[in-house]
Design a protein around this motif. Sequence first.
Motif, PDB file in Angstrom:
ATOM      1  N   MET A   1      55.775  24.775  26.487  1.00  0.00           N
ATOM      2  CA  MET A   1      56.098  23.906  28.394  1.00  0.00           C
ATOM      3  C   MET A   1      56.196  22.297  28.682  1.00  0.00           C
ATOM      4  O   MET A   1      57.613  22.232  28.930  1.00  0.00           O
ATOM      5  CB  MET A   1      55.498  25.280  29.834  1.00  0.00           C
ATOM      6  N   GLY A   2      54.922  22.392  28.298  1.00  0.00           N
ATOM      7  CA  GLY A   2      55.095  20.544  28.965  1.00  0.00           C
ATOM      8  C   GLY A   2      53.789  20.382  29.454  1.00  0.00           C
ATOM      9  O   GLY A   2      53.483  18.760  28.956  1.00  0.00           O
ATOM     10  N   GLY A   3      53.235  20.669  28.560  1.00  0.00           N
ATOM     11  CA  GLY A   3      51.296  20.499  28.031  1.00  0.00           C
ATOM     12  C   GLY A   3      51.170  20.306  29.337  1.00  0.00           C
ATOM     13  O   GLY A   3      51.060  20.980  30.004  1.00  0.00           O
ATOM     14  N   GLU A   4      49.002  19.754  28.612  1.00  0.00           N
ATOM     15  CA  GLU A   4      48.660  20.192  30.009  1.00  0.00           C
ATOM     16  C   GLU A   4      48.448  19.387  31.395  1.00  0.00           C
ATOM     17  O   GLU A   4      48.482  19.221  32.266  1.00  0.00           O
ATOM     18  CB  GLU A   4      46.539  19.536  29.227  1.00  0.00           C
ATOM     19  N   GLN A   5      49.195  17.832  31.048  1.00  0.00           N
ATOM     20  CA  GLN A   5      49.156  17.236  31.825  1.00  0.00           C
ATOM     21  C   GLN A   5      50.150  17.806  32.974  1.00  0.00           C
ATOM     22  O   GLN A   5      50.960  17.185  33.766  1.00  0.00           O
ATOM     23  CB  GLN A   5      49.104  15.523  31.474  1.00  0.00           C
ATOM     24  N   TRP A   6      51.328  17.682  32.741  1.00  0.00           N
ATOM     25  CA  TRP A   6      52.769  18.631  33.189  1.00  0.00           C
ATOM     26  C   TRP A   6      51.888  19.451  33.767  1.00  0.00           C
ATOM     27  O   TRP A   6      52.500  19.495  35.240  1.00  0.00           O
ATOM     28  CB  TRP A   6      53.749  19.081  32.019  1.00  0.00           C
TER      29      TRP A   6
ATOM     30  N   VAL B   1      58.334  23.472  40.577  1.00  0.00           N
ATOM     31  CA  VAL B   1      58.960  23.165  39.149  1.00  0.00           C
ATOM     32  C   VAL B   1      60.148  21.799  38.441  1.00  0.00           C
ATOM     33  O   VAL B   1      60.407  21.259  38.274  1.00  0.00           O
ATOM     34  CB  VAL B   1      58.915  24.348  38.460  1.00  0.00           C
ATOM     35  N   ARG B   2      60.997  22.089  39.904  1.00  0.00           N
ATOM     36  CA  ARG B   2      62.366  21.140  39.887  1.00  0.00           C
ATOM     37  C   ARG B   2      61.726  20.060  39.824  1.00  0.00           C
ATOM     38  O   ARG B   2      62.621  18.840  39.361  1.00  0.00           O
ATOM     39  CB  ARG B   2      62.973  21.781  41.332  1.00  0.00           C
ATOM     40  N   ALA B   3      60.528  19.388  40.223  1.00  0.00           N
ATOM     41  CA  ALA B   3      60.197  17.519  40.056  1.00  0.00           C
ATOM     42  C   ALA B   3      59.456  17.296  38.976  1.00  0.00           C
ATOM     43  O   ALA B   3      59.224  15.927  38.795  1.00  0.00           O
ATOM     44  CB  ALA B   3      59.488  17.457  41.791  1.00  0.00           C
ATOM     45  N   GLY B   4      59.550  18.601  38.228  1.00  0.00           N
ATOM     46  CA  GLY B   4      58.955  18.451  36.495  1.00  0.00           C
ATOM     47  C   GLY B   4      59.748  17.753  35.727  1.00  0.00           C
ATOM     48  O   GLY B   4      58.740  17.356  35.222  1.00  0.00           O
ATOM     49  N   GLY B   5      60.736  17.446  35.673  1.00  0.00           N
ATOM     50  CA  GLY B   5      61.509  17.121  34.483  1.00  0.00           C
ATOM     51  C   GLY B   5      61.699  18.204  33.404  1.00  0.00           C
ATOM     52  O   GLY B   5      62.390  17.060  32.857  1.00  0.00           O
ATOM     53  N   LEU B   6      61.792  18.724  33.447  1.00  0.00           N
ATOM     54  CA  LEU B   6      61.999  20.031  32.369  1.00  0.00           C
ATOM     55  C   LEU B   6      63.564  19.903  32.459  1.00  0.00           C
ATOM     56  O   LEU B   6      64.309  20.164  33.095  1.00  0.00           O
ATOM     57  CB  LEU B   6      60.986  21.364  32.716  1.00  0.00           C
ATOM     58  N   PRO B   7      63.612  20.311  30.621  1.00  0.00           N
ATOM     59  CA  PRO B   7      64.775  20.691  30.310  1.00  0.00           C
ATOM     60  C   PRO B   7      65.105  21.739  31.228  1.00  0.00           C
ATOM     61  O   PRO B   7      63.969  22.796  32.084  1.00  0.00           O
ATOM     62  CB  PRO B   7      65.135  20.687  29.037  1.00  0.00           C
TER      63      PRO B   7
ATOM     64  N   ASP C   1      66.604  24.703  30.606  1.00  0.00           N
ATOM     65  CA  ASP C   1      66.173  26.548  30.042  1.00  0.00           C
ATOM     66  C   ASP C   1      65.031  26.455  30.344  1.00  0.00           C
ATOM     67  O   ASP C   1      64.249  27.765  30.654  1.00  0.00           O
ATOM     68  CB  ASP C   1      66.916  26.425  28.692  1.00  0.00           C
ATOM     69  N   ALA C   2      64.146  25.576  29.799  1.00  0.00           N
ATOM     70  CA  ALA C   2      62.280  25.731  30.612  1.00  0.00           C
ATOM     71  C   ALA C   2      62.612  25.699  31.984  1.00  0.00           C
ATOM     72  O   ALA C   2      61.210  26.132  32.103  1.00  0.00           O
ATOM     73  CB  ALA C   2      61.943  24.471  29.597  1.00  0.00           C
ATOM     74  N   GLU C   3      62.671  24.852  32.577  1.00  0.00           N
ATOM     75  CA  GLU C   3      62.678  24.901  33.940  1.00  0.00           C
ATOM     76  C   GLU C   3      63.089  26.522  35.144  1.00  0.00           C
ATOM     77  O   GLU C   3      62.512  27.507  35.427  1.00  0.00           O
ATOM     78  CB  GLU C   3      63.913  24.328  34.993  1.00  0.00           C
ATOM     79  N   ALA C   4      64.311  26.993  34.148  1.00  0.00           N
ATOM     80  CA  ALA C   4      64.836  28.119  34.067  1.00  0.00           C
ATOM     81  C   ALA C   4      63.510  29.321  34.329  1.00  0.00           C
ATOM     82  O   ALA C   4      63.790  30.220  34.577  1.00  0.00           O
ATOM     83  CB  ALA C   4      66.293  29.064  33.530  1.00  0.00           C
ATOM     84  N   GLU C   5      63.149  29.308  32.603  1.00  0.00           N
ATOM     85  CA  GLU C   5      62.463  30.216  32.266  1.00  0.00           C
ATOM     86  C   GLU C   5      60.900  29.931  33.223  1.00  0.00           C
ATOM     87  O   GLU C   5      60.283  30.720  33.267  1.00  0.00           O
ATOM     88  CB  GLU C   5      62.081  30.104  30.877  1.00  0.00           C
ATOM     89  N   LEU C   6      60.191  29.151  33.203  1.00  0.00           N
ATOM     90  CA  LEU C   6      59.603  28.441  34.556  1.00  0.00           C
ATOM     91  C   LEU C   6      59.436  29.804  35.794  1.00  0.00           C
ATOM     92  O   LEU C   6      58.706  30.231  36.220  1.00  0.00           O
ATOM     93  CB  LEU C   6      59.186  28.002  34.720  1.00  0.00           C
ATOM     94  N   LEU C   7      60.823  29.774  36.448  1.00  0.00           N
ATOM     95  CA  LEU C   7      61.159  29.517  37.433  1.00  0.00           C
ATOM     96  C   LEU C   7      61.506  31.390  37.792  1.00  0.00           C
ATOM     97  O   LEU C   7      60.939  32.351  38.754  1.00  0.00           O
ATOM     98  CB  LEU C   7      62.420  28.984  38.244  1.00  0.00           C
ATOM     99  N   ALA C   8      61.928  32.483  36.993  1.00  0.00           N
ATOM    100  CA  ALA C   8      61.345  32.942  36.294  1.00  0.00           C
ATOM    101  C   ALA C   8      60.630  34.084  36.678  1.00  0.00           C
ATOM    102  O   ALA C   8      60.774  34.840  37.091  1.00  0.00           O
ATOM    103  CB  ALA C   8      63.161  33.999  35.347  1.00  0.00           C
ATOM    104  N   TYR C   9      59.142  33.258  35.900  1.00  0.00           N
ATOM    105  CA  TYR C   9      58.778  33.215  35.722  1.00  0.00           C
ATOM    106  C   TYR C   9      57.855  33.391  37.418  1.00  0.00           C
ATOM    107  O   TYR C   9      56.992  34.292  37.669  1.00  0.00           O
ATOM    108  CB  TYR C   9      56.963  33.208  34.551  1.00  0.00           C
ATOM    109  N   PHE C  10      57.861  32.604  37.234  1.00  0.00           N
ATOM    110  CA  PHE C  10      57.451  32.239  39.092  1.00  0.00           C
ATOM    111  C   PHE C  10      57.162  33.500  40.132  1.00  0.00           C
ATOM    112  O   PHE C  10      56.954  34.198  41.013  1.00  0.00           O
ATOM    113  CB  PHE C  10      57.909  30.663  40.417  1.00  0.00           C
ATOM    114  N   GLU C  11      58.848  33.332  39.792  1.00  0.00           N
ATOM    115  CA  GLU C  11      59.212  34.892  40.632  1.00  0.00           C
ATOM    116  C   GLU C  11      58.584  36.167  40.602  1.00  0.00           C
ATOM    117  O   GLU C  11      58.669  36.832  41.836  1.00  0.00           O
ATOM    118  CB  GLU C  11      61.220  34.233  40.854  1.00  0.00           C
TER     119      GLU C  11
END
Length: 115
Positions: A1-6, A87-93, A95-105
Amino acid sequence: MGGEQWFADLVDRFYDGVEADPVLRPLYPDDLTSSRAWLAGFLCQYWGGPPHYSAERGHPRLRMRHARFTIGPAERESWLSHMAAAVRAGGLPADAEAELLAYFEQAALHLTNAP
């Protein structure tokens, strides 16, 4: 998704919001060091990273680990607001941002245990 540091950076952004939140802050210990490490480790592992979290803490058992806290709609929405901003401040593409947000919701809804 973004790696350990992300994920470490995501968790730092999230907890920066939690530290000043009057709804959420009382649910956390005074020292957030372990909370930050555990969340970053869990998320990294969940999204395909190394299994350091499980090696240290065992099965995540999210619902069980959070059962002692009263998590109602106010807590859920506040938590989700801080996490979504992080999440939104993380600079993800997108589609990846949407997937992560759906998981957190879904996770926030799953952990709700009070009306």
